[in-house]
Design a protein around this motif. Structure first.
Motif, PDB file in Angstrom:
ATOM      1  N   GLN A  46    -106.816  31.067 -12.871  1.00 56.70           N
ATOM      2  CA  GLN A  46    -105.771  31.676 -11.579  1.00 56.70           C
ATOM      3  C   GLN A  46    -104.394  31.121 -11.587  1.00 56.70           C
ATOM      4  OE1 GLN A  46    -107.135  33.571  -9.285  1.00 56.70           O
ATOM      5  NE2 GLN A  46    -108.257  34.266 -10.534  1.00 56.70           N
TER       6      GLN A  46
ATOM      7  N   MET B 252    -111.369  29.402 -12.204  1.00 54.63           N
ATOM      8  CA  MET B 252    -109.937  28.556 -11.585  1.00 54.63           C
ATOM      9  C   MET B 252    -108.971  28.619 -12.568  1.00 54.63           C
ATOM     10  SD  MET B 252    -111.132  25.292  -9.588  1.00 54.63           S
ATOM     11  CE  MET B 252    -109.750  25.540  -8.457  1.00 54.63           C
TER      12      MET B 252
ATOM     13  N   VAL C 285    -111.865  29.418  -3.228  1.00 54.04           N
ATOM     14  CA  VAL C 285    -111.984  29.767  -4.538  1.00 54.04           C
ATOM     15  C   VAL C 285    -113.346  30.559  -4.424  1.00 54.04           C
ATOM     16  CG1 VAL C 285    -112.902  28.622  -6.357  1.00 54.04           C
ATOM     17  CG2 VAL C 285    -111.281  27.616  -5.311  1.00 54.04           C
TER      18      VAL C 285
ATOM     19  N   ILE D 161    -116.543  27.628 -12.586  1.00 55.39           N
ATOM     20  CA  ILE D 161    -116.437  27.005 -11.246  1.00 55.39           C
ATOM     21  C   ILE D 161    -114.695  26.835 -12.464  1.00 55.39           C
ATOM     22  CG2 ILE D 161    -115.286  25.953  -9.472  1.00 55.39           C
ATOM     23  CD1 ILE D 161    -118.068  26.043  -8.796  1.00 55.39           C
TER      24      ILE D 161
ATOM     25  N   VAL E  20    -117.937  23.686  -2.785  1.00 54.24           N
ATOM     26  CA  VAL E  20    -117.456  25.241  -3.893  1.00 54.24           C
ATOM     27  C   VAL E  20    -118.570  25.882  -3.602  1.00 54.24           C
ATOM     28  CG1 VAL E  20    -116.761  26.868  -5.658  1.00 54.24           C
ATOM     29  CG2 VAL E  20    -115.093  25.307  -4.461  1.00 54.24           C
TER      30      VAL E  20
END
Length: 88
Positions: free
Chosen positions: A49, A46, A60, A42, A28
């Motif tokens: 989501q 996430m 991502v 990150i 990522v």
């Protein structure tokens, strides 16, 4: 305060090995050209989501970029790997 490392959180959520989770987070980060987002950012992104399974790292990164979470230029999307059985 959560004492889990970011890769441990990915490994636990998606039922993958810790090594695979570390690799995922690194991919990522490498999706961005210059500035790399921290692992915790990150993870925070996430967690908001609803992924059914582990997404592709570039997906991502692109979502973070388009959402203004990490507005730095992206590298080109890596090509899809070709399965040896498909090449004939």
């Amino acid at each position: 305060m959560n004492k889990n490392k970011p890769f441990e959180m990915i490994a636990s959520r998606f039922q993958i090995s810790k090594e695979s989770a570390k690799y995922f987070l690194g991919r990522v980060q490498k999706s961005f050209k210059t500035e790399k987002p921290p692992h915790q950012l990150i993870i925070d992104f996430m967690s908001g989501q609803t992924f059914e399974s582990l997404p592709k790292p570039y997906q991502v990164a692109k979502m973070m970029n388009e959402g203004g979470i990490w507005a730095y230029p992206l590298n080109a999307e890596p090509p899809e790997p070709v399965d040896e059985w498909d090449v004939a």
